[in-house]
Design a protein around this motif. Sequence first.
Motif, PDB file in Angstrom:
ATOM      1  N   GLY A   1      35.360  17.785  41.969  1.00 34.77           N
ATOM      2  CA  GLY A   1      36.540  18.619  41.923  1.00 34.77           C
ATOM      3  C   GLY A   1      36.338  20.093  42.175  1.00 34.77           C
ATOM      4  N   HIS A   2      35.120  20.523  42.430  1.00 29.18           N
ATOM      5  CA  HIS A   2      34.856  21.945  42.653  1.00 29.18           C
ATOM      6  C   HIS A   2      35.351  22.373  44.034  1.00 29.18           C
ATOM      7  N   ARG A   3      36.068  23.510  44.063  1.00 27.65           N
ATOM      8  CA  ARG A   3      36.587  24.024  45.322  1.00 27.65           C
ATOM      9  C   ARG A   3      36.171  25.474  45.575  1.00 27.65           C
ATOM     10  N   ASN A   4      35.738  26.165  44.542  1.00 33.78           N
ATOM     11  CA  ASN A   4      35.171  27.511  44.704  1.00 33.78           C
ATOM     12  C   ASN A   4      33.662  27.388  44.549  1.00 33.78           C
ATOM     13  N   LEU A   5      32.966  27.431  45.665  1.00 30.83           N
ATOM     14  CA  LEU A   5      31.523  27.202  45.653  1.00 30.83           C
ATOM     15  C   LEU A   5      30.759  28.486  45.965  1.00 30.83           C
ATOM     16  N   GLY A   6      29.683  28.690  45.233  1.00 27.36           N
ATOM     17  CA  GLY A   6      28.752  29.763  45.538  1.00 27.36           C
ATOM     18  C   GLY A   6      27.422  29.165  45.955  1.00 27.36           C
ATOM     19  N   VAL A   7      26.702  29.890  46.775  1.00 25.07           N
ATOM     20  CA  VAL A   7      25.391  29.427  47.239  1.00 25.07           C
ATOM     21  C   VAL A   7      24.371  30.543  47.026  1.00 25.07           C
ATOM     22  N   ILE A   8      23.245  30.184  46.419  1.00 24.93           N
ATOM     23  CA  ILE A   8      22.106  31.096  46.327  1.00 24.93           C
ATOM     24  C   ILE A   8      20.967  30.434  47.084  1.00 24.93           C
ATOM     25  N   VAL A   9      20.528  31.068  48.137  1.00 22.96           N
ATOM     26  CA  VAL A   9      19.537  30.451  49.026  1.00 22.96           C
ATOM     27  C   VAL A   9      18.452  31.462  49.344  1.00 22.96           C
TER      28      VAL A   9
ATOM     29  N   LEU B   1      33.324  30.134  51.422  1.00 19.55           N
ATOM     30  CA  LEU B   1      31.999  29.941  50.835  1.00 19.55           C
ATOM     31  C   LEU B   1      31.322  31.281  50.589  1.00 19.55           C
ATOM     32  N   GLN B   2      30.808  31.460  49.392  1.00 14.81           N
ATOM     33  CA  GLN B   2      30.125  32.695  49.014  1.00 14.81           C
ATOM     34  C   GLN B   2      28.611  32.445  49.020  1.00 14.81           C
ATOM     35  N   VAL B   3      27.899  33.123  49.906  1.00 13.19           N
ATOM     36  CA  VAL B   3      26.460  32.889  50.083  1.00 13.19           C
ATOM     37  C   VAL B   3      25.679  34.165  49.769  1.00 13.19           C
ATOM     38  N   ILE B   4      24.690  34.054  48.897  1.00 10.53           N
ATOM     39  CA  ILE B   4      23.795  35.156  48.571  1.00 10.53           C
ATOM     40  C   ILE B   4      22.374  34.725  48.931  1.00 10.53           C
ATOM     41  N   GLU B   5      21.692  35.526  49.732  1.00  9.66           N
ATOM     42  CA  GLU B   5      20.284  35.264  50.041  1.00  9.66           C
ATOM     43  C   GLU B   5      19.403  36.020  49.044  1.00  9.66           C
ATOM     44  N   ALA B   6      18.321  35.382  48.621  1.00 11.16           N
ATOM     45  CA  ALA B   6      17.458  35.996  47.606  1.00 11.16           C
ATOM     46  C   ALA B   6      16.021  35.524  47.778  1.00 11.16           C
ATOM     47  N   GLU B   7      15.081  36.333  47.341  1.00 14.53           N
ATOM     48  CA  GLU B   7      13.685  35.905  47.301  1.00 14.53           C
ATOM     49  C   GLU B   7      13.530  34.852  46.215  1.00 14.53           C
ATOM     50  N   TYR B   8      12.509  33.988  46.387  1.00 14.14           N
ATOM     51  CA  TYR B   8      12.354  32.849  45.487  1.00 14.14           C
ATOM     52  C   TYR B   8      11.706  33.251  44.164  1.00 14.14           C
ATOM     53  N   THR B   9      12.463  33.912  43.288  1.00 18.11           N
ATOM     54  CA  THR B   9      11.987  34.239  41.939  1.00 18.11           C
ATOM     55  C   THR B   9      13.112  33.988  40.953  1.00 18.11           C
TER      56      THR B   9
END
Length: 355
Positions: A195-203, A233-241
């Motif tokens: 049922g989720h329609r507001n999705l965030g992504v941390i990659v 879609l909300q996408v945030i790029e980040a270093e792997y920590t």
Amino acid sequence: MSLFNKMPKTQKDRLVSHTPLPTLQDVADLAAVSTATVSRCLNKSGHVTEKTRLKVQQAIQTLGYSPNFGAQALAAKRTNTIGAIIPTMENAIFARGMQAFQETLAENGITLIIASCSYRPELEEEQIRSLVARGADALLLIGQSRPDATYQFLARRNIPYVLAWAHKKDSEHCYIGFDNQAAAQTITRQVLELGHRNLGVIVGLTQNNDRARDRITGIEHAIADHGAKTAPLQVIEAEYTFQEGAKALDQLLANPTPPTAVICGNDVLAVGAVKRAKQLGLAVPEDLSITGFADIEVSELIDPELTTVHVPHREMGIAAAKSLIAMLKTQTPVESHLLETRIVNRQSLGPVKPH
């Protein structure tokens, strides 16, 4: 007074001693076997009885013999070393697969030389050239993103290589890995079905990282295929920590329409996000669902435990080692090997909270 005169007498004696180093023949004589038998024991090739092997080992220990691998390499035009360049050693993303890779090489008498490029393509290029210059017989590399000139360099020098942690259909390269896009698509589909329609992504940072890019593509395809109306879609790029995962969650929650579920491209980022959510007083998954990718050990240590994509790390490491060994033996390419991923359902993903 010279440094030599200041040395203890026992140290002087060692320096002036000209006793020759033990040879392969010395080991053979002491063990009462042929030099060929000693070689088979050292190279783990051919049949040698357990009794004979123990005799040879005892002779080696008694004499303090060490093989002259430089001479062996010149004679065989092989060094029995394989190089591997991974993006990072700072967390456990690659640890389990590389352990299995090393164990399989060791069982076949091959030494692993490993380097880390810190996700810097120019450093990886330098390390590839350095390993080849030092005589690495073959290489394991992570993903495909690198200049064509690098592949041309390896081809000109006839250096076999495999690309792990990824898989592409109909590629000229040998892949020993999994489909990042399909795996991300599968876990996103499960998030949408709840049922989720507001999705965030941390990659992870997508520049020079085809795995991270493929995971975003998989998420986007799942949303398009599902057909439900979703927020952008909300996408945030980040270093792997862990710290960067926490910071990325802060950014997502600061949006006017914060996500109800956050899909992370890595378990390290997901754990950082879970810890930050709890610090903010959010219940996971009741207030916010969070998923990971990789199924490394930390995914079971966090509370709540992560729902994540299981990557077959050990199978991938073993298959990569066997493929490189086969290439070196036959001097011919081997086929790519697609490994299956699966979703591990734990506690961090739940249905969307009703308004």
